[in-house]
Design a protein around this motif. Structure first.
Motif, short mmCIF file in Angstrom:
data_model
loop_
_atom_site.label_atom_id
_atom_site.label_comp_id
_atom_site.label_asym_id
_atom_site.label_seq_id
_atom_site.Cartn_x
_atom_site.Cartn_y
_atom_site.Cartn_z
N TYR A 1 -15.35 36.01 57.65
CA TYR A 1 -13.88 35.93 57.61
C TYR A 1 -13.33 36.68 56.40
O TYR A 1 -14.04 36.89 55.42
CB TYR A 1 -13.41 34.46 57.50
CG TYR A 1 -13.96 33.56 58.58
CD1 TYR A 1 -13.33 33.45 59.82
CD2 TYR A 1 -15.12 32.81 58.35
CE1 TYR A 1 -13.83 32.61 60.80
CE2 TYR A 1 -15.64 31.97 59.33
CZ TYR A 1 -14.98 31.88 60.56
OH TYR A 1 -15.50 31.06 61.54
N ARG A 2 -12.06 37.03 56.49
CA ARG A 2 -11.35 37.49 55.30
C ARG A 2 -10.88 36.23 54.56
O ARG A 2 -10.30 35.34 55.16
CB ARG A 2 -10.14 38.35 55.69
CG ARG A 2 -10.52 39.65 56.38
CD ARG A 2 -9.27 40.44 56.76
NE ARG A 2 -8.60 40.99 55.59
CZ ARG A 2 -7.37 41.55 55.63
NH1 ARG A 2 -6.69 41.58 56.77
NH2 ARG A 2 -6.83 42.04 54.53
N LEU A 3 -11.17 36.18 53.28
CA LEU A 3 -10.85 34.98 52.49
C LEU A 3 -9.81 35.28 51.42
O LEU A 3 -9.86 36.33 50.77
CB LEU A 3 -12.12 34.43 51.80
CG LEU A 3 -13.30 34.04 52.68
CD1 LEU A 3 -14.37 33.35 51.82
CD2 LEU A 3 -12.90 33.15 53.83
N PHE A 4 -8.88 34.33 51.26
CA PHE A 4 -7.82 34.47 50.27
C PHE A 4 -7.65 33.17 49.50
O PHE A 4 -7.91 32.09 50.02
CB PHE A 4 -6.49 34.85 50.96
CG PHE A 4 -6.57 36.13 51.73
CD1 PHE A 4 -6.30 37.34 51.12
CD2 PHE A 4 -6.95 36.12 53.07
CE1 PHE A 4 -6.41 38.53 51.82
CE2 PHE A 4 -7.06 37.30 53.78
CZ PHE A 4 -6.78 38.51 53.16
N LEU A 5 -7.21 33.29 48.26
CA LEU A 5 -6.94 32.12 47.42
C LEU A 5 -5.44 32.08 47.15
O LEU A 5 -4.84 33.11 46.80
CB LEU A 5 -7.70 32.23 46.10
CG LEU A 5 -7.59 31.05 45.14
CD1 LEU A 5 -8.27 29.81 45.73
CD2 LEU A 5 -8.22 31.39 43.79
N LEU A 6 -4.83 30.90 47.33
CA LEU A 6 -3.39 30.75 47.10
C LEU A 6 -3.18 29.48 46.28
O LEU A 6 -3.31 28.37 46.79
CB LEU A 6 -2.65 30.66 48.44
CG LEU A 6 -1.13 30.45 48.38
CD1 LEU A 6 -0.45 31.53 47.56
CD2 LEU A 6 -0.56 30.40 49.80
N SER A 7 -2.84 29.66 45.00
CA SER A 7 -2.80 28.52 44.09
C SER A 7 -1.52 28.46 43.27
O SER A 7 -1.08 29.47 42.73
CB SER A 7 -4.00 28.60 43.13
OG SER A 7 -3.92 27.61 42.13
N ASN A 8 -0.94 27.26 43.20
CA ASN A 8 0.11 27.00 42.22
C ASN A 8 -0.59 26.72 40.90
O ASN A 8 -1.28 25.71 40.75
CB ASN A 8 0.93 25.76 42.60
CG ASN A 8 1.90 26.03 43.74
OD1 ASN A 8 2.10 27.16 44.15
ND2 ASN A 8 2.49 24.97 44.25
N THR A 9 -0.43 27.62 39.95
CA THR A 9 -1.09 27.42 38.66
C THR A 9 -0.28 28.07 37.56
O THR A 9 0.87 28.45 37.76
CB THR A 9 -2.55 27.92 38.71
OG1 THR A 9 -3.24 27.47 37.55
CG2 THR A 9 -2.63 29.44 38.82
N ASN A 10 -0.86 28.19 36.39
CA ASN A 10 -0.16 28.75 35.23
C ASN A 10 -1.17 29.44 34.33
O ASN A 10 -2.38 29.30 34.50
CB ASN A 10 0.58 27.64 34.48
CG ASN A 10 -0.36 26.53 34.05
OD1 ASN A 10 -1.03 26.62 33.02
ND2 ASN A 10 -0.44 25.46 34.86
N ALA A 11 -0.67 30.19 33.37
CA ALA A 11 -1.54 31.01 32.52
C ALA A 11 -2.55 30.17 31.74
O ALA A 11 -3.70 30.56 31.56
CB ALA A 11 -0.69 31.84 31.55
N ILE A 12 -2.13 28.99 31.29
CA ILE A 12 -3.02 28.13 30.49
C ILE A 12 -4.18 27.64 31.35
O ILE A 12 -5.34 27.70 30.95
CB ILE A 12 -2.25 26.93 29.90
CG1 ILE A 12 -1.09 27.41 29.03
CG2 ILE A 12 -3.18 26.03 29.10
CD1 ILE A 12 -0.14 26.32 28.58
N HIS A 13 -3.87 27.20 32.55
CA HIS A 13 -4.92 26.70 33.45
C HIS A 13 -5.81 27.83 33.95
O HIS A 13 -7.03 27.64 34.09
CB HIS A 13 -4.30 25.96 34.64
CG HIS A 13 -3.89 24.56 34.31
ND1 HIS A 13 -3.21 23.75 35.18
CD2 HIS A 13 -4.09 23.82 33.19
CE1 HIS A 13 -3.00 22.58 34.62
NE2 HIS A 13 -3.52 22.60 33.41
N LEU A 14 -5.25 28.99 34.24
CA LEU A 14 -6.06 30.12 34.72
C LEU A 14 -7.14 30.47 33.70
O LEU A 14 -8.32 30.62 34.06
CB LEU A 14 -5.17 31.33 35.00
CG LEU A 14 -5.89 32.60 35.46
CD1 LEU A 14 -6.65 32.40 36.75
CD2 LEU A 14 -4.89 33.76 35.62
N ALA A 15 -6.75 30.58 32.45
CA ALA A 15 -7.73 30.89 31.39
C ALA A 15 -8.79 29.79 31.29
O ALA A 15 -9.98 30.06 31.14
CB ALA A 15 -7.02 31.07 30.05
#
Length: 207
Positions: free
Chosen positions: A104-118
């Motif tokens: 499959y083609r896979l995608f990520l869709l997340s409500n997040t922020n710069a602090i959490h991403l790091a």
């Protein structure tokens, strides 16, 4: 899964284990005894919404939080408390993603922020020796980088249009009901993932 060509995954509670109560406890230990009250207030005055859509950066967010904590609390302590909810990436879930990429083609869709991403990239690097989740997905969409967030329709439409996805051939997996409801409205197939069920349970081979 017969007609599914694409799968869009939420992050927290689906791939990454999270526990919001740990952030509440961490802030309480810093002297914020009414964190739940503040959290509700920050939602009401759009602080979190602005953080998650990139309208304010981490410096402005921390500056706002500092108004509610004892003066001796440092920026790093606030970030650590904010990140306390982020736990781990179970190996089986990452293995499932790796297997699904072949079909499959896979995608990520997340409500997040710069602090959490790091922070969750550090967890991934530390525990799994991976620099980011990008190795598992055709494309990753983080709300603070695209300026939109779930459950608003625009972010779903953006992902569909940018990648030429047919909603009827697309599956969306999320643990939050309003996010699922919007996807359904757009004709996307959905799974509302609720604990203790995980993506391992959904995709593990039958028999």
């Amino acid at each position: 899964m017969q007609n599914i060509q694409n799968i869009i995954f939420d992050l927290g509670g689906v791939i990454l284990n999270i526990d919001y109560t740990l952030t509440e406890k961490a802030f309480q230990s810093l002297g914020i005894t009414n964190f739940n009250e503040l959290y509700s207030q920050f939602h009401a005055n759009d602080l979190f919404n602005n953080l998650e859509t990139g309208k304010i950066g981490e410096d402005d967010f921390i500056k706002e939080l500092k108004q509610y904590v004892p003066i001796n609390i440092t920026e790093s302590q606030l970030k650590e408390a904010w990140n306390a909810m982020l736990l781990d990436f179970p190996l089986q879930r990452l293995q499932i993603l790796q297997q699904l990429r072949n079909h499959y083609r896979l995608f990520l869709l997340s409500n997040t922020n710069a602090i959490h991403l790091a922070a969750f990239n550090k967890i991934l690097e530390r525990d799994r020796s991976l620099p980011s989740l990008g190795v598992f997905f055709d494309k990753s969409y983080y709300s603070h980088l695209v300026g939109m967030r779930k459950p608003n329709k625009d972010i779903y439409e953006f992902v569909l249009q940018e990648n030429g996805l047919n909603p009827a051939e697309t599956l969306f997996i999320d643990d939050t009901l309003p996010n699922i409801a919007t996807a359904n409205e757009l004709g996307i197939q959905t799974i509302h993932l609720q604990a203790p069920r995980t993506i391992v349970d959904i995709f593990k081979p039958k028999g």
